[in-house]
Design a protein around this motif. Structure first.
Motif, PDB file in Angstrom:
ATOM      1  N   PRO A  78     -15.664   1.065  12.164  1.00 31.52           N
ATOM      2  CA  PRO A  78     -16.892   0.263  12.265  1.00 31.52           C
ATOM      3  C   PRO A  78     -17.980   0.757  11.314  1.00 31.52           C
ATOM      4  O   PRO A  78     -19.010   1.279  11.734  1.00 31.52           O
ATOM      5  N   VAL A  79     -17.741   0.593  10.008  1.00 35.83           N
ATOM      6  CA  VAL A  79     -18.714   1.071   9.023  1.00 35.83           C
ATOM      7  C   VAL A  79     -19.418  -0.077   8.311  1.00 35.83           C
ATOM      8  O   VAL A  79     -20.320   0.150   7.502  1.00 35.83           O
ATOM      9  N   GLY A  80     -19.000  -1.318   8.574  1.00 40.89           N
ATOM     10  CA  GLY A  80     -19.693  -2.474   8.022  1.00 40.89           C
ATOM     11  C   GLY A  80     -19.670  -2.556   6.510  1.00 40.89           C
ATOM     12  O   GLY A  80     -18.675  -2.188   5.860  1.00 40.89           O
ATOM     13  N   PRO A  81     -20.769  -2.993   5.889  1.00 38.61           N
ATOM     14  CA  PRO A  81     -20.810  -3.211   4.438  1.00 38.61           C
ATOM     15  C   PRO A  81     -20.725  -1.940   3.597  1.00 38.61           C
ATOM     16  O   PRO A  81     -20.663  -2.030   2.378  1.00 38.61           O
ATOM     17  N   SER A  82     -20.732  -0.778   4.222  1.00 32.73           N
ATOM     18  CA  SER A  82     -20.632   0.472   3.460  1.00 32.73           C
ATOM     19  C   SER A  82     -19.210   0.796   3.041  1.00 32.73           C
ATOM     20  O   SER A  82     -18.971   1.843   2.421  1.00 32.73           O
ATOM     21  N   VAL A  83     -18.263  -0.066   3.348  1.00 30.05           N
ATOM     22  CA  VAL A  83     -16.860   0.188   3.031  1.00 30.05           C
ATOM     23  C   VAL A  83     -16.661   0.376   1.533  1.00 30.05           C
ATOM     24  O   VAL A  83     -16.006   1.333   1.093  1.00 30.05           O
ATOM     25  N   GLY A  84     -17.211  -0.532   0.729  1.00 30.14           N
ATOM     26  CA  GLY A  84     -16.996  -0.474  -0.716  1.00 30.14           C
ATOM     27  C   GLY A  84     -17.491   0.815  -1.334  1.00 30.14           C
ATOM     28  O   GLY A  84     -16.757   1.500  -2.065  1.00 30.14           O
ATOM     29  N   ALA A  85     -18.734   1.181  -1.035  1.00 26.80           N
ATOM     30  CA  ALA A  85     -19.306   2.405  -1.606  1.00 26.80           C
ATOM     31  C   ALA A  85     -18.578   3.638  -1.100  1.00 26.80           C
ATOM     32  O   ALA A  85     -18.305   4.569  -1.862  1.00 26.80           O
ATOM     33  N   GLY A  86     -18.240   3.655   0.175  1.00 27.07           N
ATOM     34  CA  GLY A  86     -17.536   4.805   0.733  1.00 27.07           C
ATOM     35  C   GLY A  86     -16.174   5.005   0.095  1.00 27.07           C
ATOM     36  O   GLY A  86     -15.778   6.143  -0.205  1.00 27.07           O
ATOM     37  N   ALA A  87     -15.438   3.903  -0.141  1.00 34.05           N
ATOM     38  CA  ALA A  87     -14.101   4.007  -0.724  1.00 34.05           C
ATOM     39  C   ALA A  87     -14.158   4.469  -2.175  1.00 34.05           C
ATOM     40  O   ALA A  87     -13.370   5.332  -2.592  1.00 34.05           O
ATOM     41  N   THR A  88     -15.074   3.924  -2.960  1.00 32.99           N
ATOM     42  CA  THR A  88     -15.153   4.315  -4.372  1.00 32.99           C
ATOM     43  C   THR A  88     -15.624   5.759  -4.534  1.00 32.99           C
ATOM     44  O   THR A  88     -15.130   6.481  -5.405  1.00 32.99           O
ATOM     45  N   VAL A  89     -16.550   6.186  -3.692  1.00 28.60           N
ATOM     46  CA  VAL A  89     -17.006   7.573  -3.758  1.00 28.60           C
ATOM     47  C   VAL A  89     -15.880   8.517  -3.327  1.00 28.60           C
ATOM     48  O   VAL A  89     -15.687   9.589  -3.925  1.00 28.60           O
ATOM     49  N   LEU A  90     -15.114   8.133  -2.320  1.00 28.91           N
ATOM     50  CA  LEU A  90     -14.011   8.963  -1.857  1.00 28.91           C
ATOM     51  C   LEU A  90     -12.959   9.148  -2.943  1.00 28.91           C
ATOM     52  O   LEU A  90     -12.435  10.256  -3.133  1.00 28.91           O
ATOM     53  N   ILE A  91     -12.645   8.088  -3.674  1.00 27.62           N
ATOM     54  CA  ILE A  91     -11.576   8.147  -4.672  1.00 27.62           C
ATOM     55  C   ILE A  91     -12.078   8.653  -6.017  1.00 27.62           C
ATOM     56  O   ILE A  91     -11.421   9.471  -6.674  1.00 27.62           O
ATOM     57  N   LEU A  92     -13.244   8.187  -6.447  1.00 26.82           N
ATOM     58  CA  LEU A  92     -13.711   8.475  -7.810  1.00 26.82           C
ATOM     59  C   LEU A  92     -15.031   9.223  -7.849  1.00 26.82           C
ATOM     60  O   LEU A  92     -15.620   9.363  -8.917  1.00 26.82           O
ATOM     61  N   ALA A  97       0.828  -1.207   0.000  1.00 24.60           N
ATOM     62  CA  ALA A  97       0.000   0.000   0.000  1.00 24.60           C
ATOM     63  C   ALA A  97       0.859   1.252   0.000  1.00 24.60           C
ATOM     64  O   ALA A  97       0.571   2.230  -0.709  1.00 24.60           O
ATOM     65  N   ALA A  98       1.934   1.248   0.795  1.00 28.30           N
ATOM     66  CA  ALA A  98       2.813   2.417   0.847  1.00 28.30           C
ATOM     67  C   ALA A  98       3.522   2.637  -0.485  1.00 28.30           C
ATOM     68  O   ALA A  98       3.662   3.776  -0.942  1.00 28.30           O
ATOM     69  N   ALA A  99       3.950   1.535  -1.107  1.00 31.46           N
ATOM     70  CA  ALA A  99       4.662   1.652  -2.381  1.00 31.46           C
ATOM     71  C   ALA A  99       3.762   2.187  -3.492  1.00 31.46           C
ATOM     72  O   ALA A  99       4.243   2.811  -4.443  1.00 31.46           O
ATOM     73  N   THR A 100       2.465   1.934  -3.380  1.00 28.39           N
ATOM     74  CA  THR A 100       1.524   2.394  -4.416  1.00 28.39           C
ATOM     75  C   THR A 100       0.677   3.572  -3.949  1.00 28.39           C
ATOM     76  O   THR A 100      -0.281   3.945  -4.625  1.00 28.39           O
ATOM     77  N   SER A 101       1.028   4.149  -2.793  1.00 29.88           N
ATOM     78  CA  SER A 101       0.221   5.256  -2.265  1.00 29.88           C
ATOM     79  C   SER A 101       0.315   6.514  -3.117  1.00 29.88           C
ATOM     80  O   SER A 101      -0.441   7.468  -2.903  1.00 29.88           O
ATOM     81  N   VAL A 102       1.213   6.514  -4.105  1.00 30.01           N
ATOM     82  CA  VAL A 102       1.275   7.635  -5.036  1.00 30.01           C
ATOM     83  C   VAL A 102      -0.042   7.789  -5.790  1.00 30.01           C
ATOM     84  O   VAL A 102      -0.377   8.877  -6.264  1.00 30.01           O
ATOM     85  N   THR A 103      -0.803   6.694  -5.879  1.00 32.42           N
ATOM     86  CA  THR A 103      -2.100   6.755  -6.563  1.00 32.42           C
ATOM     87  C   THR A 103      -3.122   7.584  -5.791  1.00 32.42           C
ATOM     88  O   THR A 103      -4.176   7.929  -6.336  1.00 32.42           O
ATOM     89  N   LEU A 104      -2.828   7.900  -4.524  1.00 35.78           N
ATOM     90  CA  LEU A 104      -3.764   8.691  -3.712  1.00 35.78           C
ATOM     91  C   LEU A 104      -3.529  10.194  -3.825  1.00 35.78           C
ATOM     92  O   LEU A 104      -4.355  10.979  -3.354  1.00 35.78           O
ATOM     93  N   ILE A 105      -2.421  10.583  -4.430  1.00 38.44           N
ATOM     94  CA  ILE A 105      -2.081  12.011  -4.480  1.00 38.44           C
ATOM     95  C   ILE A 105      -3.146  12.794  -5.230  1.00 38.44           C
ATOM     96  O   ILE A 105      -3.616  13.838  -4.756  1.00 38.44           O
ATOM     97  N   GLY A 106      -3.529  12.305  -6.417  1.00 40.49           N
ATOM     98  CA  GLY A 106      -4.529  13.009  -7.208  1.00 40.49           C
ATOM     99  C   GLY A 106      -5.910  13.006  -6.578  1.00 40.49           C
ATOM    100  O   GLY A 106      -6.495  14.073  -6.338  1.00 40.49           O
ATOM    101  N   PRO A 107      -6.482  11.829  -6.265  1.00 43.67           N
ATOM    102  CA  PRO A 107      -7.844  11.787  -5.717  1.00 43.67           C
ATOM    103  C   PRO A 107      -8.015  12.501  -4.389  1.00 43.67           C
ATOM    104  O   PRO A 107      -9.043  13.131  -4.140  1.00 43.67           O
ATOM    105  N   LEU A 108      -7.025  12.417  -3.506  1.00 43.95           N
ATOM    106  CA  LEU A 108      -7.162  12.991  -2.167  1.00 43.95           C
ATOM    107  C   LEU A 108      -6.413  14.305  -2.003  1.00 43.95           C
ATOM    108  O   LEU A 108      -6.505  14.934  -0.941  1.00 43.95           O
ATOM    109  N   GLY A 109      -5.657  14.714  -3.013  1.00 46.87           N
ATOM    110  CA  GLY A 109      -4.915  15.961  -2.915  1.00 46.87           C
ATOM    111  C   GLY A 109      -3.793  15.927  -1.901  1.00 46.87           C
ATOM    112  O   GLY A 109      -3.490  16.944  -1.266  1.00 46.87           O
TER     113      GLY A 109
END
Length: 324
Positions: free
Chosen positions: A247-261, A143-155
């Motif tokens: 503790p967000v349960g099954p909302s993890v997938g939707a929350g992550a995709t909305v956060l990034i994309l 994750a750390a080695a590929t965390s460069v992918t977070l620069i654009g989506p998260l600023g």
């Protein structure tokens, strides 16, 4: 502040399940509010995914679970465990059921199931908890080695990936130093870190699991109409793992995709996240169903063998004649 922390922490530990359920409900409610004005677009995006694509995504989830379970087997074996794969895979499936609410619950359920089913062959709880750390270290390193992918989506600032990599390298070095103290039960679970051959196998197995998750994200994002790259899929996976610690349960997938994309379309991104959760659920429950069926089959087989052994009459002892 320290007194408040000392009071809150025991309460959270005692009511971990309640916190997970409440957190899941709150997270689901927030996601519903976010999608309130995009219902039609959300439904359209969901309908674009074909059944073969969804089945392939569920299969990739099974591949990831099997690979990670095999990695867990390697760490336990290096720590001195003498378990066969069957009870370990069954315990891993129970851990997945617990992780539907929270990742920590999944780990606790997996360790408890293993200790309950194989108390003589499984290491102690402290060793099993430590055996999770090498796998987490490899995942954190990737994750750390590929965390460069977070620069654009998260600023994020450009230097954040460097800090992440340095932190993970330092943590891994510390864990490897601790693994030398294998005489202590707590550090026996780290034994795989100072065995080069086992360490390579562990890295390869975790890599297979991670690649399967990335491929699943990419497949589902394109299935709902999101023009996502492999780097976007990696960023989504990192976000899923990070949010999954809450503790967000099954909302993890939707929350992550909305956060990034989400900036490119909330409805389609959320649809991909929902499908990621759904296919992950199907894959995980399939894994758990196999474990349950295997357990029932093993019990039936043992009963038949026991009945067959009891049905065989004992042979009378041959009398020994004394020499005249």
């Amino acid at each position: 502040m320290s007194q408040l922390s000392q009071r809150v922490r025991p309460w959270l530990e005692r009511h971990r399940r309640l916190v997970a359920v409440v957190g899941s409900v709150v997270a689901a409610g927030v996601m519903v509010l976010v999608l309130a004005g995009h219902r039609d677009d959300f439904a359209t995006a969901l309908s674009r995914a074909s059944i073969p694509v969804l089945l392939l995504a569920a299969f990739l989830q099974v591949v990831a679970l099997v690979s990670r379970t095999e990695a867990w087997h390697r760490t336990i074996e290096a720590a001195g465990g003498t378990l066969s794969r069957r009870p370990l895979y069954r315990a891993s499936s129970m851990g997945y059921v617990g992780s539907l609410l929270n990742a920590q619950l999944g780990t606790a359920a997996r360790i408890a199931a293993l200790r309950r089913s194989s108390p003589a062959d499984a290491p102690g709880v402290a060793t099993l908890m430590a055996a999770e750390l090498p796998i987490l270290a490899v995942e954190a390193g990737l994750a750390a080695a590929t965390s460069v992918t977070l620069i654009g989506p998260l600023g994020l600032p450009w230097w954040c990936p460097i800090v992440f990599v340095a932190a993970v390298v330092g943590l891994t070095f510390a864990l490897r130093r601790m693994s030398i103290r294998a005489a202590r039960p707590l550090w026996q679970g780290l034994a795989v870190l100072h065995r080069l051959r086992d360490g390579r196998r562990l890295f390869g197995l975790v890599l297979i699991a991670v690649f399967a998750q990335i491929a699943r994200n990419w497949l589902l994002l394109h299935a709902v109409g999101v023009d996502a790259s492999i780097f976007d899929s990696i960023a989504v996976l990192i976000a899923m793992v990070a949010i999954g610690q809450l503790p967000v349960g099954p909302s993890v997938g939707a929350g992550a995709t909305v956060l990034i994309l989400g900036s490119g379309g909330v409805a389609a991104a959320a649809a991909a996240g929902v499908l990621a959760t759904a296919t992950g659920l199907v894959g995980g429950l399939s894994f758990a169903a196999w474990a349950m069926a295997d357990r029932l089959w093993t019990r039936r087989r043992d009963r038949r063998r026991g009945a067959a052994t009891a049905a065989v009459p004992a042979r009378p002892a041959t009398p020994v004649l004394a020499n005249q």
